[in-house]
Design a protein around this motif. Structure first.
Motif, PDB file in Angstrom:
ATOM      1  N   GLU A   1       9.117   2.739   9.047  1.00  0.00           N
ATOM      2  CA  GLU A   1       8.006   2.055   8.382  1.00  0.00           C
ATOM      3  C   GLU A   1       8.194   2.061   6.870  1.00  0.00           C
ATOM      4  OE1 GLU A   1       4.358   3.025  11.466  1.00  0.00           O
ATOM      5  OE2 GLU A   1       4.910   4.507   9.935  1.00  0.00           O
ATOM      6  N   LEU A   2       8.655   3.181   6.314  1.00  0.00           N
ATOM      7  CA  LEU A   2       8.900   3.255   4.880  1.00  0.00           C
ATOM      8  C   LEU A   2      10.034   2.327   4.479  1.00  0.00           C
ATOM      9  CD1 LEU A   2       8.091   4.602   2.220  1.00  0.00           C
ATOM     10  CD2 LEU A   2       9.752   6.400   2.710  1.00  0.00           C
TER      11      LEU A   2
ATOM     12  N   ALA B   1       6.403   5.671  -5.441  1.00  0.00           N
ATOM     13  CA  ALA B   1       5.789   5.975  -4.145  1.00  0.00           C
ATOM     14  C   ALA B   1       4.293   6.171  -4.333  1.00  0.00           C
ATOM     15  CB  ALA B   1       6.418   7.216  -3.545  1.00  0.00           C
TER      16      ALA B   1
ATOM     17  N   ARG C   1       0.804  -1.223   0.000  1.00  0.00           N
ATOM     18  CA  ARG C   1       0.000   0.000   0.000  1.00  0.00           C
ATOM     19  C   ARG C   1       0.838   1.275   0.000  1.00  0.00           C
ATOM     20  NH1 ARG C   1      -0.962   2.198   5.232  1.00  0.00           N
ATOM     21  NH2 ARG C   1      -2.879   3.116   4.442  1.00  0.00           N
ATOM     22  N   ASN C   2       2.162   1.161   0.152  1.00  0.00           N
ATOM     23  CA  ASN C   2       3.025   2.331   0.232  1.00  0.00           C
ATOM     24  C   ASN C   2       3.908   2.544  -0.995  1.00  0.00           C
ATOM     25  OD1 ASN C   2       2.127   2.818   2.921  1.00  0.00           O
ATOM     26  ND2 ASN C   2       3.439   1.132   3.558  1.00  0.00           N
TER      27      ASN C   2
ATOM     28  N   GLN D   1       2.704   9.567   4.765  1.00  0.00           N
ATOM     29  CA  GLN D   1       2.374   9.591   6.189  1.00  0.00           C
ATOM     30  C   GLN D   1       3.254   8.672   7.037  1.00  0.00           C
ATOM     31  OE1 GLN D   1      -0.322   9.719   3.865  1.00  0.00           O
ATOM     32  NE2 GLN D   1      -0.278  11.892   4.346  1.00  0.00           N
ATOM     33  N   LEU D   2       4.162   7.942   6.421  1.00  0.00           N
ATOM     34  CA  LEU D   2       4.987   6.986   7.161  1.00  0.00           C
ATOM     35  C   LEU D   2       6.230   7.645   7.732  1.00  0.00           C
ATOM     36  CD1 LEU D   2       4.933   3.955   4.701  1.00  0.00           C
ATOM     37  CD2 LEU D   2       3.504   4.326   6.688  1.00  0.00           C
TER      38      LEU D   2
ATOM     39  N   ALA E   1       0.083   6.871   0.285  1.00  0.00           N
ATOM     40  CA  ALA E   1       0.185   6.485   1.699  1.00  0.00           C
ATOM     41  C   ALA E   1       1.610   6.603   2.228  1.00  0.00           C
ATOM     42  CB  ALA E   1      -0.309   5.050   1.876  1.00  0.00           C
ATOM     43  N   SER E   2       2.604   6.628   1.358  1.00  0.00           N
ATOM     44  CA  SER E   2       3.997   6.702   1.800  1.00  0.00           C
ATOM     45  C   SER E   2       4.333   8.039   2.453  1.00  0.00           C
ATOM     46  CB  SER E   2       4.943   6.433   0.631  1.00  0.00           C
ATOM     47  OG  SER E   2       4.798   7.424  -0.355  1.00  0.00           O
TER      48      SER E   2
ATOM     49  N   SER F   1       8.675  -1.269   4.486  1.00  0.00           N
ATOM     50  CA  SER F   1       7.773  -1.444   3.357  1.00  0.00           C
ATOM     51  C   SER F   1       8.541  -1.539   2.040  1.00  0.00           C
ATOM     52  CB  SER F   1       6.790  -0.270   3.318  1.00  0.00           C
ATOM     53  OG  SER F   1       5.912  -0.392   2.254  1.00  0.00           O
ATOM     54  N   THR F   2       9.514  -0.662   1.850  1.00  0.00           N
ATOM     55  CA  THR F   2      10.295  -0.647   0.613  1.00  0.00           C
ATOM     56  C   THR F   2      11.176  -1.886   0.502  1.00  0.00           C
ATOM     57  OG1 THR F   2      10.309   1.761   0.682  1.00  0.00           O
ATOM     58  CG2 THR F   2      11.907   0.711  -0.766  1.00  0.00           C
TER      59      THR F   2
ATOM     60  N   VAL G   1       9.821  12.415   0.605  1.00  0.00           N
ATOM     61  CA  VAL G   1       9.625  10.985   0.332  1.00  0.00           C
ATOM     62  C   VAL G   1      10.735  10.478  -0.584  1.00  0.00           C
ATOM     63  CG1 VAL G   1       8.109   9.317  -0.810  1.00  0.00           C
ATOM     64  CG2 VAL G   1       7.155  11.000   0.771  1.00  0.00           C
TER      65      VAL G   1
END
Length: 125
Positions: free
Chosen positions: A104-105, A93, A27-28, A99-100, A96-97, A108-109, A62
């Motif tokens: 967390e990013l 990206a 989702r990110n 707000q991380l 939603a990315s 996710s990545t 980001v």
């Protein structure tokens, strides 16, 4: 920061990586990974951060975070045995990315990069 020889910069390079590679996302972020078999051994990365992510300040923030995460991945090891080639990554990206926080990013990545590489390796067998 990625050195110039490790950046995907032209539209043709982005297109080739996204068309020939395998894609994995959450989702990110969405990551397209392609392994190229050429004399140049350096892994390369490109980043796509659209206006849907936020204003210019948010997009650049980001993008800087993603660059730092991918640089660290390249410096460590991608965790996948590459069969005589080098990897190209395109990281897109998603909104939603923005707000991380960094951790967390990064999680996710990293998950998306490893997923795209695993998918590419399965496809090649």
């Amino acid at each position: 920061m990625l050195p110039k020889h490790q950046r995907i910069r032209t539209a043709a390079q982005f297109f080739e990586t996204q068309r020939s590679g395998s894609r994995f996302g959450n989702r990110n972020v969405v990551v397209s990974a392609n392994i190229r078999f050429s004399a140049d051994d350096a892994p390369r990365a490109g980043f796509i951060v659209s206006k849907a992510v936020g204003n210019a300040v948010t997009r650049n923030s980001v993008k800087r975070r993603l660059r730092a995460i991918v640089t660290e991945l390249f410096n460590r090891d991608l965790g996948v045995d590459l069969p005589g080639g080098s990897v190209d990554l395109v990281v897109r990206a998603l909104p939603a990315s923005a707000q991380l926080d960094f951790d967390e990013l990064q999680e996710s990545t990293t998950h998306a990069v490893h997923g795209a590489l695993r998918k590419f390796m399965r496809r090649g067998q």
